[in-house]
Each structure stands twice: as C-alpha cells, then as structure tokens.
Design a protein around this motif. Structure first.
Motif, PDB file in Angstrom:
ATOM      1  N   ALA A   1       0.906  -1.150   0.074  1.00  0.00           N
ATOM      2  CA  ALA A   1       0.102   0.050   0.000  1.00  0.00           C
ATOM      3  C   ALA A   1       1.055   1.131   0.080  1.00  0.00           C
ATOM      4  O   ALA A   1       1.841   1.259   0.463  1.00  0.00           O
ATOM      5  CB  ALA A   1      -0.914   0.050   1.188  1.00  0.00           C
ATOM      6  N   LEU A   2       0.324   2.207  -0.664  1.00  0.00           N
ATOM      7  CA  LEU A   2       0.931   3.434  -0.684  1.00  0.00           C
ATOM      8  C   LEU A   2       0.206   4.780   0.064  1.00  0.00           C
ATOM      9  O   LEU A   2      -1.050   4.415   0.330  1.00  0.00           O
ATOM     10  CB  LEU A   2       1.383   4.058  -2.214  1.00  0.00           C
ATOM     11  N   LYS A  40      -4.178   3.463   7.933  1.00  0.00           N
ATOM     12  CA  LYS A  40      -4.199   4.371   6.927  1.00  0.00           C
ATOM     13  C   LYS A  40      -2.586   4.818   6.629  1.00  0.00           C
ATOM     14  O   LYS A  40      -1.809   5.278   7.686  1.00  0.00           O
ATOM     15  CB  LYS A  40      -4.861   5.652   7.318  1.00  0.00           C
ATOM     16  N   VAL A  41      -2.139   4.653   5.551  1.00  0.00           N
ATOM     17  CA  VAL A  41      -0.801   5.050   4.786  1.00  0.00           C
ATOM     18  C   VAL A  41      -0.715   6.446   4.594  1.00  0.00           C
ATOM     19  O   VAL A  41      -1.575   7.217   3.773  1.00  0.00           O
ATOM     20  CB  VAL A  41      -0.411   4.160   3.556  1.00  0.00           C
ATOM     21  N   THR A  50      -5.825   2.425   2.533  1.00  0.00           N
ATOM     22  CA  THR A  50      -5.961   2.088   4.022  1.00  0.00           C
ATOM     23  C   THR A  50      -5.771   0.538   3.753  1.00  0.00           C
ATOM     24  O   THR A  50      -6.250  -0.019   2.853  1.00  0.00           O
ATOM     25  CB  THR A  50      -7.316   2.376   4.341  1.00  0.00           C
ATOM     26  N   ILE A  51      -5.233  -0.226   4.718  1.00  0.00           N
ATOM     27  CA  ILE A  51      -4.957  -1.579   4.609  1.00  0.00           C
ATOM     28  C   ILE A  51      -5.661  -2.012   6.165  1.00  0.00           C
ATOM     29  O   ILE A  51      -5.642  -1.626   6.971  1.00  0.00           O
ATOM     30  CB  ILE A  51      -3.639  -1.944   4.685  1.00  0.00           C
ATOM     31  N   ARG A  52      -6.196  -3.378   5.917  1.00  0.00           N
ATOM     32  CA  ARG A  52      -6.959  -4.130   6.976  1.00  0.00           C
ATOM     33  C   ARG A  52      -6.678  -5.668   6.665  1.00  0.00           C
ATOM     34  O   ARG A  52      -6.374  -6.128   5.609  1.00  0.00           O
ATOM     35  CB  ARG A  52      -8.188  -3.754   7.418  1.00  0.00           C
ATOM     36  N   SER A  53      -7.048  -6.567   7.946  1.00  0.00           N
ATOM     37  CA  SER A  53      -6.737  -7.903   7.903  1.00  0.00           C
ATOM     38  C   SER A  53      -8.233  -8.429   8.460  1.00  0.00           C
ATOM     39  O   SER A  53      -8.470  -7.881   9.308  1.00  0.00           O
ATOM     40  CB  SER A  53      -5.854  -8.415   8.599  1.00  0.00           C
ATOM     41  N   GLN A  73      -6.950  -6.810   2.965  1.00  0.00           N
ATOM     42  CA  GLN A  73      -7.747  -6.103   2.454  1.00  0.00           C
ATOM     43  C   GLN A  73      -7.170  -4.687   2.227  1.00  0.00           C
ATOM     44  O   GLN A  73      -6.748  -4.372   2.887  1.00  0.00           O
ATOM     45  CB  GLN A  73      -9.153  -6.260   2.834  1.00  0.00           C
ATOM     46  N   ILE A  74      -7.631  -4.091   1.095  1.00  0.00           N
ATOM     47  CA  ILE A  74      -6.875  -2.781   0.915  1.00  0.00           C
ATOM     48  C   ILE A  74      -8.144  -1.800   0.042  1.00  0.00           C
ATOM     49  O   ILE A  74      -9.222  -2.232  -0.514  1.00  0.00           O
ATOM     50  CB  ILE A  74      -5.910  -2.708  -0.318  1.00  0.00           C
TER      51      ILE A  74
END
Length: 180
Positions: free
Chosen positions: A95-96, A144-145, A100-103, A109-110
C-alpha cells in the motif's frame, strides 16, 4: 635565436609517427568501461544481493539482481530501502500514500486512495508454507498509509520482518526498485 618547439618528436629525439599501441587501446577501453559503470550505478541501475529468506520464493537468499534508481514506486513493486545506516531491506509494496489496509479473517484487504470499497489484495506472490499466516493487525483494525509512506511485506509471510513489525516505511528511504 632558435625557435624552440616542444613536441613528442623533439622530446623523443627522433621523428616518429604517433601510434597507439594495443596496451593504450586496452587502457582506454578499461577506463571508459569503469567510468560508464560508475555513472550507470549512481544514476540508473545498481546491483544488490538478497540476504535472507523474506522474499522467498520470488527471490532467494544470495540471489544477485539489479535495482532501478529511476522508476517511481507502485503497489506490487519489490523495493530495496534503507532501514539503518548499514542495513537495507528488500520487500514488496502492498500500500502507498492514501491507501488503507486491514486484515479481515486472515485476508489482507485494501481500500485504495480515493476508493470507497474494500478489495482483497492480490497475494499471488505470497508464500505461506501451506498454512494460514497470522494476521498482522487485529481483525478489522485499519491502517491508513500517510503522505510519503508505504506498507511493505516480504513474500515469505512467515519469515519476514516487515511493516507488520516495523510499521509504515518512508518512501524517502527507497534505494531502488527491482524489475520483475
């Protein structure tokens, strides 16, 4: 008064045709090669050696490869970044900035920057030793990136020290991108 002329002929004491020997040509070729190599490695491409198993099976321990210093990083790229003064890591960008990334139930999941829906991350490069890998964040917790950051994972999810441990990584630390 005599006109003093300094030339190769005068210094050698005889008139000779200027010729390049094989050694002269060989030294010029070596010099051009070395100079070209320095310029290429400082501006465009540089060699890097993989140390460890965190990117297995995509990259193996002791593999030699080149990294591009001119490519802009994108999600899915394998990057070499500086972790400390004498330690560099090689990982895949998941992710850049703005993502936002989660598990969710063990699945990464992105939510990409500007999108409203969660999508399962294409984990086709991941290597799991045929068992599910532990989630890196609590189920449903979101990361959140931020600006100038990236979330990276090693392809060998069970044997990688990456953003799950060290957190988000600054894109300013990128040394190069490994072309695939």
């Amino acid at each position: 008064m005599t006109n003093l002329k300094l030339s190769r002929e005068t210094l050698l004491g005889a008139k000779q045709k200027e010729k390049f020997s094989i050694i002269d040509v060989f030294l010029v070729i070596i010099l051009v090669f070395m100079l070209s190599n320095v310029i290429i490695q400082s501006v465009w491409l540089a060699p890097v050696k993989v140390d460890g198993n965190s990117m297995m099976v995509t990259l193996n321990n002791n593999d030699w490869l080149y990294m591009s210093k001119t490519k802009k990083p994108e999600v899915g790229d394998v990057v070499v970044f500086q972790r400390s003064e004498d330690v560099n890591y090689i990982k895949r960008i998941i992710a850049l900035e703005g993502d936002t990334i989660r598990s969710q139930n063990g699945v990464v999941q992105i939510k990409r920057n500007g999108e409203n829906e969660w999508k399962d991350f294409d984990d086709s490069h991941a290597y799991y030793f045929k068992k599910p890998y532990a989630t890196f964040i609590a189920n449903g917790q979101e990361i959140k990136v931020g600006k100038g950051e990236m979330f990276v994972l090693g392809d060998n999810r069970h044997d990688s020290y990456d953003s799950r441990n060290i957190g988000l990584v600054s894109t300013d630390t990128i040394l190069g991108i490994v072309p695939e």
